[in-house]
Design a protein around this motif. Sequence first.
Motif, PDB file in Angstrom:
ATOM      1  N   PRO B  35       0.724  -1.275  -0.279  1.00  0.00           N
ATOM      2  CA  PRO B  35      -0.219  -0.009   0.015  1.00  0.00           C
ATOM      3  C   PRO B  35       0.722   1.277   0.208  1.00  0.00           C
ATOM      4  N   ALA B  36       1.912   1.083   0.800  1.00  0.00           N
ATOM      5  CA  ALA B  36       2.772   2.278   0.829  1.00  0.00           C
ATOM      6  C   ALA B  36       3.153   2.935  -0.778  1.00  0.00           C
ATOM      7  N   GLY B  37       4.193   2.276  -1.274  1.00  0.00           N
ATOM      8  CA  GLY B  37       3.975   2.487  -2.308  1.00  0.00           C
ATOM      9  C   GLY B  37       3.263   3.101  -3.613  1.00  0.00           C
ATOM     10  N   LYS B  38       2.428   2.284  -3.075  1.00  0.00           N
ATOM     11  CA  LYS B  38       1.346   2.215  -4.827  1.00  0.00           C
ATOM     12  C   LYS B  38       0.105   3.049  -4.666  1.00  0.00           C
ATOM     13  N   LEU B  39      -0.310   2.170  -3.763  1.00  0.00           N
ATOM     14  CA  LEU B  39      -1.902   3.408  -3.595  1.00  0.00           C
ATOM     15  C   LEU B  39      -1.242   4.554  -3.255  1.00  0.00           C
ATOM     16  N   ASP B  40      -0.456   5.525  -2.704  1.00  0.00           N
ATOM     17  CA  ASP B  40       0.258   6.908  -3.352  1.00  0.00           C
ATOM     18  C   ASP B  40       0.956   7.236  -4.082  1.00  0.00           C
ATOM     19  N   THR B  41       1.258   6.311  -5.624  1.00  0.00           N
ATOM     20  CA  THR B  41       1.379   7.059  -6.134  1.00  0.00           C
ATOM     21  C   THR B  41       0.317   6.868  -7.089  1.00  0.00           C
ATOM     22  N   LEU B  42      -1.473   6.216  -7.350  1.00  0.00           N
ATOM     23  CA  LEU B  42      -1.762   6.564  -7.698  1.00  0.00           C
ATOM     24  C   LEU B  42      -3.033   7.964  -6.909  1.00  0.00           C
ATOM     25  N   GLY B  43      -2.701   7.597  -6.097  1.00  0.00           N
ATOM     26  CA  GLY B  43      -3.260   8.953  -5.409  1.00  0.00           C
ATOM     27  C   GLY B  43      -2.938  10.122  -6.501  1.00  0.00           C
ATOM     28  N   ILE B  44      -1.521  10.637  -6.170  1.00  0.00           N
ATOM     29  CA  ILE B  44      -0.843  11.946  -6.055  1.00  0.00           C
ATOM     30  C   ILE B  44      -0.994  11.828  -7.994  1.00  0.00           C
ATOM     31  N   LEU B  45      -1.089  10.979  -8.703  1.00  0.00           N
ATOM     32  CA  LEU B  45      -1.475  11.169 -10.343  1.00  0.00           C
ATOM     33  C   LEU B  45      -3.453  11.233  -9.981  1.00  0.00           C
ATOM     34  N   ALA B  46      -4.746  10.924  -9.584  1.00  0.00           N
ATOM     35  CA  ALA B  46      -5.154  11.371  -9.031  1.00  0.00           C
ATOM     36  C   ALA B  46      -5.502  12.527  -9.095  1.00  0.00           C
TER      37      ALA B  46
ATOM     38  N   PHE C  89      -4.165   1.372 -16.551  1.00  0.00           N
ATOM     39  CA  PHE C  89      -5.424   1.373 -17.070  1.00  0.00           C
ATOM     40  C   PHE C  89      -4.954  -0.353 -15.842  1.00  0.00           C
ATOM     41  N   GLU C  90      -4.119  -0.927 -16.496  1.00  0.00           N
ATOM     42  CA  GLU C  90      -4.246  -1.630 -15.602  1.00  0.00           C
ATOM     43  C   GLU C  90      -3.842  -1.766 -14.032  1.00  0.00           C
ATOM     44  N   ILE C  91      -2.529  -0.412 -13.830  1.00  0.00           N
ATOM     45  CA  ILE C  91      -2.766  -0.548 -12.580  1.00  0.00           C
ATOM     46  C   ILE C  91      -3.979   0.318 -11.636  1.00  0.00           C
ATOM     47  N   ILE C  92      -4.939   0.657 -12.391  1.00  0.00           N
ATOM     48  CA  ILE C  92      -6.136   1.280 -12.011  1.00  0.00           C
ATOM     49  C   ILE C  92      -7.035   0.069 -11.296  1.00  0.00           C
ATOM     50  N   LYS C  93      -6.678  -0.664 -12.002  1.00  0.00           N
ATOM     51  CA  LYS C  93      -7.695  -1.730 -12.330  1.00  0.00           C
ATOM     52  C   LYS C  93      -7.023  -2.591 -10.789  1.00  0.00           C
ATOM     53  N   PHE C  96      -7.337  -1.375  -6.736  1.00  0.00           N
ATOM     54  CA  PHE C  96      -9.218  -1.871  -6.410  1.00  0.00           C
ATOM     55  C   PHE C  96      -8.674  -2.879  -5.392  1.00  0.00           C
ATOM     56  N   HIS C  97      -8.600  -3.419  -6.390  1.00  0.00           N
ATOM     57  CA  HIS C  97      -7.760  -5.198  -5.820  1.00  0.00           C
ATOM     58  C   HIS C  97      -7.333  -4.795  -4.463  1.00  0.00           C
ATOM     59  N   LEU C  98      -6.453  -4.098  -4.484  1.00  0.00           N
ATOM     60  CA  LEU C  98      -5.347  -3.435  -3.348  1.00  0.00           C
ATOM     61  C   LEU C  98      -5.939  -3.192  -2.564  1.00  0.00           C
ATOM     62  N   LEU C  99      -7.055  -1.858  -2.842  1.00  0.00           N
ATOM     63  CA  LEU C  99      -7.859  -0.620  -1.743  1.00  0.00           C
ATOM     64  C   LEU C  99      -8.883  -1.960  -1.410  1.00  0.00           C
ATOM     65  N   TYR C 100      -9.648  -2.864  -1.951  1.00  0.00           N
ATOM     66  CA  TYR C 100     -10.783  -4.179  -1.040  1.00  0.00           C
ATOM     67  C   TYR C 100     -10.163  -4.686  -0.181  1.00  0.00           C
ATOM     68  N   LEU C 137       4.906  -2.000 -10.041  1.00  0.00           N
ATOM     69  CA  LEU C 137       3.566  -0.568 -10.163  1.00  0.00           C
ATOM     70  C   LEU C 137       2.130  -1.478 -10.770  1.00  0.00           C
ATOM     71  N   THR C 138       2.169  -2.576 -11.015  1.00  0.00           N
ATOM     72  CA  THR C 138       1.311  -3.469 -10.184  1.00  0.00           C
ATOM     73  C   THR C 138       1.014  -3.463  -9.189  1.00  0.00           C
ATOM     74  N   PRO C 139      -0.499  -3.263  -8.300  1.00  0.00           N
ATOM     75  CA  PRO C 139      -0.411  -3.822  -6.730  1.00  0.00           C
ATOM     76  C   PRO C 139      -0.302  -5.195  -6.664  1.00  0.00           C
ATOM     77  N   GLY C 140       0.350  -5.569  -5.082  1.00  0.00           N
ATOM     78  CA  GLY C 140      -0.024  -6.868  -4.990  1.00  0.00           C
ATOM     79  C   GLY C 140       1.380  -7.798  -5.625  1.00  0.00           C
ATOM     80  N   THR C 141       2.282  -7.113  -6.052  1.00  0.00           N
ATOM     81  CA  THR C 141       3.284  -7.741  -6.478  1.00  0.00           C
ATOM     82  C   THR C 141       4.844  -6.587  -6.212  1.00  0.00           C
ATOM     83  N   ILE C 142       5.828  -6.914  -5.778  1.00  0.00           N
ATOM     84  CA  ILE C 142       7.530  -6.525  -5.702  1.00  0.00           C
ATOM     85  C   ILE C 142       8.319  -6.995  -6.258  1.00  0.00           C
ATOM     86  N   THR C 143       8.763  -6.702  -7.569  1.00  0.00           N
ATOM     87  CA  THR C 143      10.033  -7.360  -7.585  1.00  0.00           C
ATOM     88  C   THR C 143      11.411  -7.247  -6.901  1.00  0.00           C
ATOM     89  N   ILE C 144      11.381  -8.161  -6.398  1.00  0.00           N
ATOM     90  CA  ILE C 144      13.042  -8.565  -5.085  1.00  0.00           C
ATOM     91  C   ILE C 144      14.541  -8.088  -5.881  1.00  0.00           C
TER      92      ILE C 144
END
Lengths: 95, 106, 181
Positions: B35-46, C89-93, C96-100, C137-144
Amino acid sequence: MNTFFLYTSLYLCFLMLFSLYRAMFGPTVLDRLIGVNAIGSKTVILLLLIGFIYERVDMFIDIALAYAFLNFITVVAASRYFHKRKGLYEESTLK
Amino acid sequence: MNFFVLLFLIIGLVFFTGGAVGIIRMPDFYSRLHPAGKLDTLGILAMVLGFALFNLKTFSISELLLSIKMLLIVFFVFLSSPTATHSIVDAGIRAGLRHWTKEDKR
Amino acid sequence: MTISEKKEFKNKSSGKPFKSILSFSLTFILMFGLWVILSGNFEPLLIFLGLFSSFLCAFFFKDLLFSDPDSDFLLIMFRFFKYIPWLIFEIIKANFHLLYLVFHPRMKDMIDPHVVVIKTGLKKEMSIVTMANSITLTPGTITINADREGVFKVHSIDKESAEALPGTMLKKTARIFGEDK
């Protein structure tokens, strides 16, 4: 619109408290780093909001841009600093 | 016009709220990064899209340049946020932090 | 980078005058555009100063940014800009899953963090960087970790986002840089 901007910035300041909790009480150093990064990304938006409220966007946008750069550099430099310190996190490795 | 600005700002605030709550609620440090890295990024975009629309109300060259500058912030954040996330994850891996699994739940 | 690699790099970038001129002009255009956007003034003195300083920058650092422009460089740029809207578009989709997940009261039952290893056939540096940043950037996954053979270690937050991973994104990234055979 101006009052809406004011309340938005107040709400953002309220959200910063959550991240501040993580930055103060986080179990590891890296948790604190996450909190600081989240506060910084909210501050960029907050600076733009202040610019709209005082109607000096042309000045505040440069500050916001510089702050975004500074935030990135801070996080990368701090995480490089805690790079090769094995055993520093021993008490915090979750059981 | 104002309606779209309000819509964008509120969407951004929802994403920022999700990021802040996620940082508090998630169980360990790797999953807190999501959540820290990516929800914030999309929040900044919007939110910055909303500001750029609001700025373009009376159309002129200087205001157009200001809006482009705001989009430059978004572009830079989209480049820098994955890099910062990756550097934090890398520091965690090298320090030997274990990641949270389902068995750790009491 | 070892010394021999550096020598090779130097030979490559200074060997052909056409490539050097191309990378110089690309850097110059980029720097001057950035100057115009950031300054926002159109007085003749400031424009002249911008031309001068971006000329200096492009002259000294021309082999940093576009080190080895291919012949189909513009085609790659065009395909990359076509890739960006799909990515957003993929990031937004996925956001919302991560937000849920975040607002769900029984969140700890739903998440299942684990590390997966993906083997991709990507070879070029730029394509590996693009793929790694898109995964992060696609939520749910991070490249290590990602190495030169194109093996990615990915930390994913639940089963669902790990399964969707290599799929379409890999195909699109490979098509941008011309690596699909």
